[in-house]
Enzyme design. Sequence first.
Site, PDB file in Angstrom:
ATOM      1  N   SER A   1       0.971  -1.056  -0.058  1.00 26.67           N
ATOM      2  CA  SER A   1      -0.046  -0.127   0.127  1.00 26.67           C
ATOM      3  C   SER A   1       1.028   1.343   0.085  1.00 26.67           C
ATOM      4  O   SER A   1       1.454   1.517   0.826  1.00 26.67           O
ATOM      5  CB  SER A   1      -0.879   0.059   1.140  1.00 26.67           C
ATOM      6  OG  SER A   1      -1.447   1.238   1.491  1.00 26.67           O
TER       7      SER A   1
ATOM      8  N   HIS B   1      -1.257  -1.132  -4.406  1.00 27.53           N
ATOM      9  CA  HIS B   1      -2.411  -0.787  -3.850  1.00 27.53           C
ATOM     10  C   HIS B   1      -2.597   0.641  -3.326  1.00 27.53           C
ATOM     11  O   HIS B   1      -1.643   1.323  -2.775  1.00 27.53           O
ATOM     12  CB  HIS B   1      -2.643  -1.422  -2.349  1.00 27.53           C
ATOM     13  CG  HIS B   1      -4.088  -1.311  -1.527  1.00 27.53           C
ATOM     14  ND1 HIS B   1      -5.172  -1.811  -1.823  1.00 27.53           N
ATOM     15  CD2 HIS B   1      -4.312  -0.472  -0.650  1.00 27.53           C
ATOM     16  CE1 HIS B   1      -6.000  -1.601  -1.020  1.00 27.53           C
ATOM     17  NE2 HIS B   1      -5.631  -0.754  -0.479  1.00 27.53           N
TER      18      HIS B   1
ATOM     19  N   ASP C   1      -4.808   3.853  -1.949  1.00 25.40           N
ATOM     20  CA  ASP C   1      -5.856   4.311  -1.111  1.00 25.40           C
ATOM     21  C   ASP C   1      -6.176   5.662  -1.474  1.00 25.40           C
ATOM     22  O   ASP C   1      -5.866   6.755  -0.955  1.00 25.40           O
ATOM     23  CB  ASP C   1      -5.451   4.308   0.265  1.00 25.40           C
ATOM     24  CG  ASP C   1      -5.069   2.961   0.985  1.00 25.40           C
ATOM     25  OD1 ASP C   1      -6.011   1.919   0.865  1.00 25.40           O
ATOM     26  OD2 ASP C   1      -4.128   2.253   1.297  1.00 25.40           O
TER      27      ASP C   1
ATOM     28  N   MET D   1      -8.654   8.716  -0.347  1.00 26.00           N
ATOM     29  CA  MET D   1      -9.734   9.004   0.836  1.00 26.00           C
ATOM     30  C   MET D   1     -10.088  10.313   0.555  1.00 26.00           C
ATOM     31  O   MET D   1      -9.324  11.311  -0.031  1.00 26.00           O
ATOM     32  CB  MET D   1      -8.906   8.740   2.133  1.00 26.00           C
ATOM     33  CG  MET D   1      -8.295   7.409   2.370  1.00 26.00           C
ATOM     34  SD  MET D   1      -7.512   7.410   3.994  1.00 26.00           S
ATOM     35  CE  MET D   1      -6.570   5.727   3.964  1.00 26.00           C
TER      36      MET D   1
ATOM     37  N   MET E   1     -11.925  -5.308   5.533  1.00 21.47           N
ATOM     38  CA  MET E   1     -10.818  -4.524   6.314  1.00 21.47           C
ATOM     39  C   MET E   1     -10.543  -5.176   7.741  1.00 21.47           C
ATOM     40  O   MET E   1     -11.428  -5.703   8.207  1.00 21.47           O
ATOM     41  CB  MET E   1     -11.572  -2.994   6.537  1.00 21.47           C
ATOM     42  CG  MET E   1     -11.839  -2.159   5.298  1.00 21.47           C
ATOM     43  SD  MET E   1     -10.058  -1.713   4.528  1.00 21.47           S
ATOM     44  CE  MET E   1      -9.273  -1.045   5.699  1.00 21.47           C
TER      45      MET E   1
ATOM     46  N   ASP F   1      -6.800  -6.174   4.523  1.00 22.90           N
ATOM     47  CA  ASP F   1      -6.331  -4.613   4.419  1.00 22.90           C
ATOM     48  C   ASP F   1      -6.396  -3.992   5.757  1.00 22.90           C
ATOM     49  O   ASP F   1      -7.501  -3.848   6.436  1.00 22.90           O
ATOM     50  CB  ASP F   1      -7.003  -3.798   3.286  1.00 22.90           C
ATOM     51  CG  ASP F   1      -6.410  -2.405   3.353  1.00 22.90           C
ATOM     52  OD1 ASP F   1      -5.171  -2.408   3.798  1.00 22.90           O
ATOM     53  OD2 ASP F   1      -6.830  -1.741   2.452  1.00 22.90           O
TER      54      ASP F   1
END
Length: 230
Positions: free
Chosen positions: A8, A32, A34, A36, A136, A174
């Site tokens: 990530s 990965h 992310d 947000m 998650m 994750d």
Amino acid sequence: MSVQIAPSLLAADFARLADEADVVGDVADWLHVDVMDGHFVPNLTIGLPVVEALRRHARLPLDCHLMIEAPDRWAPGYAEAGARSVTIHAEAASAPVRTLRAIRAEGARAGLAFNPGTPVPGHADLLPEVDMLLLMTVEPGFGGQPFLDLVLPKIRRARELISAYGGEVWLQVDGGVSEQTIERCAAAGADMFVAGSAVYGSADPAGAVQALRNLAVAASAAHSGGRPAG
Ligand code: DX5
Ligand code: ZN
């Protein structure tokens, strides 16, 4: 079930993203990313322009995890921008079938994510619409949080749901995935592992990816009765 590792970038140096992507380019399976929005989660990271730029500079396929409150509006754009996998949250999507189909229509794999407290079985009818479930193993929003063991039974139940369905759906975990926790996840049936701080917090990120993969392969082989993973 083959093991895939997705470092990530949330734990990487955001000012050197292309270099950080390159460091794991030969050993990882995915990157990965992310996304947000400061609304669905209380943190703000990166969006479409950075994904488009990464796509031009990173060798690995991009696995975009959208922690945003309007995935129906934005998710197809990430697939159009070249992400090879786009995951939306079950808690945020108001038209998941339409959105998952729109992601696939752009040629990407479609993923559906669940926070620790969101049950998967109520969404079982969506399995034909997805290529991956993301469970998650921390509350989403931040890297470096401790792994939540309470999600392990849910990983097992999700694997059973996928087996009963019979299609090929990847099961991603994750949050807090590390050399201390990855075997538990693999033994419970996960086959795709996101790791942020365990990779980029290491002095040797590529070595960390290899170590995680070795542990996961061994644990999933033991889980499947000693048959080689693959
Ligand atoms: C958290 C993100 C994760 C995060 C994991 O909301 O979805 O992908 O990067 O970081 P670690 O592996 O440090 O828990
Ligand atoms: Zn993520």
